[in-house]
Each structure stands twice: as structure tokens, then as C-alpha cells.
Write a protein that holds these residues in place. Structure first.
Motif, mmCIF file in Angstrom:
data_model
loop_
_atom_site.group_PDB
_atom_site.id
_atom_site.type_symbol
_atom_site.label_atom_id
_atom_site.label_comp_id
_atom_site.label_asym_id
_atom_site.label_seq_id
_atom_site.Cartn_x
_atom_site.Cartn_y
_atom_site.Cartn_z
ATOM 1 N N SER A 157 0.850 -1.184 0.000
ATOM 2 C CA SER A 157 0.000 0.000 0.000
ATOM 3 C C SER A 157 0.887 1.236 0.000
ATOM 4 C CB SER A 157 -0.908 -0.006 1.235
ATOM 5 O OG SER A 157 -1.756 1.120 1.255
ATOM 6 N N GLY A 158 0.344 2.337 -0.534
ATOM 7 C CA GLY A 158 1.080 3.592 -0.535
ATOM 8 C C GLY A 158 2.182 3.630 -1.580
ATOM 9 N N ARG A 159 3.236 4.370 -1.265
ATOM 10 C CA ARG A 159 4.319 4.602 -2.222
ATOM 11 C C ARG A 159 5.668 4.529 -1.540
ATOM 12 N NH1 ARG A 159 6.577 9.518 -1.157
ATOM 13 N NH2 ARG A 159 5.286 11.105 -0.121
ATOM 14 N N ASP A 177 4.509 -4.737 6.580
ATOM 15 C CA ASP A 177 3.147 -5.225 6.835
ATOM 16 C C ASP A 177 3.043 -5.878 8.214
ATOM 17 O OD1 ASP A 177 4.793 -7.333 6.114
ATOM 18 O OD2 ASP A 177 3.300 -8.372 4.926
ATOM 19 N N GLU A 187 -4.657 -2.835 8.732
ATOM 20 C CA GLU A 187 -5.345 -1.808 7.937
ATOM 21 C C GLU A 187 -4.305 -1.033 7.115
ATOM 22 O OE1 GLU A 187 -7.462 0.504 10.764
ATOM 23 O OE2 GLU A 187 -8.848 -1.102 11.316
ATOM 24 N N TYR A 188 -3.871 -1.664 6.024
ATOM 25 C CA TYR A 188 -2.753 -1.129 5.247
ATOM 26 C C TYR A 188 -3.056 0.225 4.612
ATOM 27 C CZ TYR A 188 -1.216 -5.970 5.722
ATOM 28 O OH TYR A 188 -0.878 -7.199 6.227
ATOM 29 N N ASP A 189 -4.250 0.384 4.066
ATOM 30 C CA ASP A 189 -4.582 1.645 3.393
ATOM 31 C C ASP A 189 -4.827 2.772 4.388
ATOM 32 O OD1 ASP A 189 -4.376 0.460 0.900
ATOM 33 O OD2 ASP A 189 -6.488 -0.130 0.850
ATOM 34 N N SER A 190 -5.472 2.429 5.499
ATOM 35 C CA SER A 190 -5.817 3.490 6.457
ATOM 36 C C SER A 190 -4.611 3.996 7.239
ATOM 37 C CB SER A 190 -6.889 2.979 7.432
ATOM 38 O OG SER A 190 -6.399 1.885 8.189
ATOM 39 N N ILE A 192 -1.768 4.793 5.925
ATOM 40 C CA ILE A 192 -1.042 5.773 5.110
ATOM 41 C C ILE A 192 -1.391 7.179 5.587
ATOM 42 C CG2 ILE A 192 -0.621 6.637 2.783
ATOM 43 C CD1 ILE A 192 0.363 3.778 3.294
ATOM 44 N N GLY A 211 4.144 4.460 2.959
ATOM 45 C CA GLY A 211 4.061 3.186 2.238
ATOM 46 C C GLY A 211 4.209 2.000 3.179
#
Length: 432
Positions: A157-159, A177, A187-190, A192, A211
């Protein structure tokens, strides 16, 4: 008699005295099993060591500024700094960015990456990221753009970092991770954009997560852990500022060369480039460049020597087993004296008698060798698995070991066979 008939006779003799045959084979079995197990463990350790060194960058070149080997006196100024005194490094002694740019332009066909690292916290600093009552163990390291590319992180997720992260020394970070699973329930996206705080020996460092990468267990980690130590990466300039590294140059860096570059030869070119062009007038310091290839070769050679020494010791039991085979063959000849006399009376030649007993000896050793091979592969694989590595069974060692057992059969079986062949048929028929 034909070879096949000799083999059948030998098998019949073994079947008639199973316990005696197994005891006879025991030395061969132990010797073969020991040799193959040692070779399996040795090969597996060699592969593991090579893989670990590859992961650590053994194919890279390590370049750095070090004191000249024999120079306590400045030839330019005539100043004597005193015996044992080393002039402290100054900015003018370090490798500047301009030097690196000049170097990479000169050898652009040989260099893929110039890796710069700045450690903030290693696994020995007990660095942690906490949320509530839960904490995650971390290493904290600054990387330049080349080093981050070389890491080849698989982003979930992210950059990764972009230009202004490096130029403006942003307090951004990339986390694993495993850390997100432990502290943020996956919660990988949250995660960021969230701020995390890293505690290092009473110091606190705050970063914003940009990221999340997939954690890969390294070769030094044994077994599974619910809280493994994972890496947090930050921009190189950020790490330099936070560790108060005010130097205007660098003292050490790693060079990743292209696949067709001979590292040993290129290391010499690197030293010559910097020392002739930039360090010829430096009174105390010079640039050194080390290839790890020779170190890998030395380590592999050392492992091979230990492996060979242990195999030779284990092979002693093969000699003991061979003596046991000779002993049992002499006993067999004594028991079958009348049979030998009868065969010779019916026209059997000395050569056929000799071949029969040599064949029996070889069959005993071959069966013992096969059992030893299976035992050795199983024992070696079990030992390697217990150490947490992948087993690497050497087919070459199996072929050599089994072939050696057959050679022992011929060598130690010849004397009893020759003795049987030379028996006088009349005396043999009269034997009680």
C-alpha cells in the motif's frame, strides 16, 4: 559361472545367514551414512552461507576512506603528528558528491547503484513503535534513492520515497506489513498518512507513513515470531539530520556493479581513480575498495576443508567395515571348503572360484552401501531441517560413496577369494 549366477549364489548365502550378513554390513552402512550425512549438511550450510552473503551484498564492492597504511608524517608539510597519532577525519578527507558524480559518469557502464545508508537504530538498540499496550520491534535506517531501489521492496500500500522526500529531508517513512498487522490490525490503506513514533534509547523520532511493504524473513531469523524485528526506512538526508551527521561528504558506501563486471579488477580501478585524481596529496587518508567475492571463496574453501576432514574421519569406519567383510569371507570359505573342492573337481577354474567370492564380497558391500546411502540422506536431511535450512543432497557424494563401498568389496574380498581359488581340491574334499 556367469556373473548373474554368482550374484544369485551370493544373495542366497546372505539370506541363509541374515543376522551375520547384517552385522557384516554394519561398518559399511555406518561409514556410508556418515559420509553422505556430512556432505549433505556441508552442502546445505555452504548454500545457506552463500545465499546469506548474497542477501547482504557479497557481490557488491565496499568503498571507504581509511588511514594510509604507512604514513605518520606529512610529506607535504613536513609535520610529524607523533607516533601512533591519527589525524581526525575532516570534510576535505571525505568523498564528496561531486567526486561520486564524476566517478559514476566515468564508469557508468560498470555501476548500477551507489548505496548510502545511515543507521538511526539497529536491532541492538531496542527500538520500538508502540500503540497502547502493544509494541513492535524495529530497526530504523536512512536510505538514498539507489539503496531503496536495490532493496526491491514489494509494496502493499502507498508509495516509496520521491524526489522531495530526499531533497527536503521529509519525516516520511516506509514500514512493514508485520508492523501494521501488529499495531493497526492489518489496515494497510488506512495507516497511510498516520504519524508513528519510534522510541530509541530514550529518544523519540516521529514520522508519517507513506508506504507499506511486504516483510521477508532474512537468513539470520530462526523460526516464526509474533513480533519480529522489521525495518523502518526513512530518506537518507532525514537520517543524517536526526543523527547530527554534519559531514559534507561520506566515508563509506557500497557499489553495485553490472553483471558482466569483474569485481576484483574493478575494485583496483576504483582505488586508482580516487587516489590518483583526488587523494594523491592527502597526507593521511586514502580510498580503499574491497570485493567480497574473495571472502566468499575463502569461506567456501574453509567449509569444504572441514567437510573433507570430517568425511575422512567418517570413512575410517568404511575400512573397519571392509575388514569385517574380509573376516566373514574367510569364515565363509572355511565353511564351504567341501563345496569349493567339489566345484574344482568338476572342472571349475581358479578364476571362476575367485570371481564367485569377489562377487559375494561386492554384493555384501553394495547392499550395505545402498542401506547406508538411504540412512545418510535421511540423517543429513533431518539434521539440516533441525537447523532450519533447506537440505541439499549431493548426488556426487552418493555416487562416490556407493562406488567406494564396491571398491572396498573388491579390495577386501580379493584375499579370501584368492585363498579359496588356490585350495587343493583333494584336501578340500577331505576337509571335515
Amino acid at each position: 559361472m556367469l556373473i548373474t549366477e554368482n550374484i544369485l549364489v551370493a544373495l542366497a548365502g546372505l539370506k541363509a545367514n541374515i543376522m551375520r550378513s547384517l552385522l557384516t554390513m554394519l561398518g559399511i552402512i555406518i561409514g556410508i551414512a556418515s559420509v553422505i550425512a556430512i556432505m549433505t549438511v556441508g552442502n546445505s550450510i555452504t548454500i545457506m552461507v552463500n545465499q546469506t552473503m548474497q542477501d547482504l551484498g557479497a557481490n557488491n564492492l565496499q568503498m571507504g576512506v581509511m588511514q594510509k597504511s604507512q604514513n605518520n608524517e606529512s610529506s607535504d608539510t613536513g609535520m610529524n603528528y607523533g607516533e601512533g597519532y591519527i589525524r581526525p577525519l575532516e570534510d576535505s578527507d571525505l568523498i564528496s558528491q561531486e567526486m561520486l558524480d564524476d566517478f559514476t559518469t566515468e564508469y557508468k557502464d560498470n555501476i548500477q547503484y551507489v548505496l548510502l545508508y545511515q543507521d538511526i537504530a539497529t536491532r541492538w538498540d531496542n527500538a520500538k513503535v508502540s500503540k497502547g499496550n502493544t509494541s513492535a520491534n524495529v530497526n530504523l535506517q536512512g536510505l538514498n534513492a539507489d539503496a531503496l531501489k536495490f532493496k526491491n521492496l514489494k509494496m502493499i500500500s502507498g508509495r516509496q520515497f520521491i524526489g522531495h522526500d530526499y531533497k527536503e529531508a521529509k519525516r516520511t517513512c516506509v514500514v512493514s506489513d508485520k508492523l501494521v498487522d501488529r499495531l493497526f490490525k492489518g489496515e494497510y490503506d488506512s495507516v497511510i498518512g498516520k504519524e508513528i513514533e519510534v522510541t530509541v534509547s530514550g529518544n523519540y523520532y516521529k514520522y508519517y507513513v507513506v508506504g507499506v511493504y511486504e516483510y521477508v524473513q532474512d537468513s539470520f531469523s530462526f523460526g516464526a515470531s509474533d513480533n519480529p524485528t522489521t525495518d523502518i526506512y526513512v530518506p537518507y538526508e532525514t537520517a543524517r539530520i536526526q543523527t547530527h551527521n554534519q559531514n559534507k561528504g561520506i566515508q563509506y558506501c557500497d557499489l553495485v556493479t553490472t553483471i558482466d563486471t569483474n569485481n576484483d579488477e574493478f575494485a583496483t580501478k576504483v582505488r586508482d581513480f580516487f587516489n590518483i585524481k583526488y587523494y594523491s596529496k592527502n597526507d593521511t587518508y586514502e580510498v580503499v575498495c574491497i570485493s567480497m567475492t574473495s571472502m566468499m571463496d575463502s569461506m567456501n574453501s574453509m567449509i569444504s576443508m572441514i567437510q573433507l576432514a570430517l568425511s575422512v574421519i567418517a570413512a575410517i569406519s568404511l575400512v573397519v567395515g571392509g575388514i569385517g567383510v574380509m573376516n566373514i569371507m574367510l569364515v565363509s570359505i572355511t565353511e564351504r571348503t567341501k563345496e569349493i573342492g567339489t566345484r574344482k573337481a568338476l572342472g571349475a577354474t581358479n578364476g571362476s572360484i575367485r570371481l564367485q567370492f569377489i562377487t559375494e564380497s561386492v554384493v555384501i558391500c553394495l547392499i550395505g552401501g545402498i542401506i547406508g546411502m538411504l540412512a545418510g540422506v535421511g540423517l543429513g536431511t533431518f539434521a539440516v531441517k533441525m537447523m532450519g535450512y533447506e537440505a541439499a543432497v549431493s548426488v556426487e557424494s552418493i555416487v562416490i560413496a556407493v562406488g567406494f563401498s564396491m571398491a572396498i568389496g573388491v579390495f577386501f574380498g580379493y584375499y579370501p577369494a584368492n585363498k579359496a581359488a588356490k585350495l587343493n581340491p583333494i584336501d578340500a574334499l577331505r576337509y571335515e
